[in-house]
Design an enzyme around this catalytic site. Sequence first.
Site, PDB file in Angstrom:
ATOM      1  N   HIS A   1       0.860  -1.185   0.000  1.00 30.56           N
ATOM      2  CA  HIS A   1       0.000   0.000   0.000  1.00 30.56           C
ATOM      3  C   HIS A   1       0.895   1.234   0.000  1.00 30.56           C
ATOM      4  CE1 HIS A   1      -2.576  -3.176   1.619  1.00 30.56           C
ATOM      5  NE2 HIS A   1      -3.640  -2.432   1.277  1.00 30.56           N
TER       6      HIS A   1
ATOM      7  N   HIS B   1      27.506  -2.298  10.122  1.00 28.91           N
ATOM      8  CA  HIS B   1      26.232  -1.659   9.816  1.00 28.91           C
ATOM      9  C   HIS B   1      25.488  -2.525   8.804  1.00 28.91           C
ATOM     10  CE1 HIS B   1      27.803  -0.101   5.930  1.00 28.91           C
ATOM     11  NE2 HIS B   1      28.943  -0.155   6.580  1.00 28.91           N
TER      12      HIS B   1
END
Length: 322
Positions: free
Chosen positions: A9, A167
């Site tokens: 959506h 990371h």
Amino acid sequence: MVGIIIATHGEFADGILQSGSMIFGEQENVAAVTLMPSEGPNDVKTKMEKAISSFDNQDEVLFLVDLWGGTPFNQASGLMEGHDKWAIVSGLNLAMLIEAYASRMSMDTAHEIAAHVLGTAKEAVKVKPEELEPETEAPAEAAGSVNTGKPGKFEYVLARIDTRLLHGQVATGWTRNTQPTRIIVVSDVVAKDELRKKLIQQAAPSGVKAHVVPIKKMIELAKDDQHFGGQRALLLFENPQDVLRAVEGGVPLDTINVGSMSHSTGKVQPNKVLAFDQNDIDTFRKLKEFGVKFDVRKVPADQYGNMDDILRRAQAELDKQK
């Protein structure tokens, strides 16, 4: 290769596609399908059909959707009729997408990938502070405690220079690409910082232990041939100077992946992710004298950069500043 439809959506699909590319590199046979407020189910279906028609292999398609029972899910379900090799996974998150990308390297069917990504997607859902989360695993090992007790030395699957250390690109893209059993941050500075050590341990991907050790300790570990048999080590360094000290001390690194060196005052930046001062350039030249090769890539999917050319351009820019 299995084709992937990311369907959501709103513009969530476009955004997570971009995020996935930042971490794992640009991907082929992947398409984002959005359901906008002014659109209906048929619009989503048409977009999905168009995307699938662009895939190299239309027999193997995986739909990653946001909500079970939502319009993107329902339209994907309708399209699956007559395609028993296709699969749908709902609850889309970035960990799921990255795992799907990595899985396509070794898995040939949508069903295999769909079953495999579930665990990673669920493990990515965590809470902080930690006491709010039910304890399901043993506490992380203490930093530097990497002894496994098996005869043999480490196998070094990757040694990387990255200012950001552990990371997303490392924890997902490089870890999936190299399959380490241990991620070891080698830094005197970080080894003295309890908060950073804790954050690094928490950032380790599932199934991989993360440790922080000073350079002297890493040199000792590299020489130990009694306790690390079968261990695949991914080493992370903040800067080339720490790498040079490790190599000079006897850590047997043949190749250094140069991934990220942040810009600061006095440095020049000959490309988007690497910045150098004169000390950096001189250090890379010394590493080259040791026979070390350089793999210049931010993520595994990137094209290899030419380190000699990058250093020449950096030196030229520094010379202009004099």
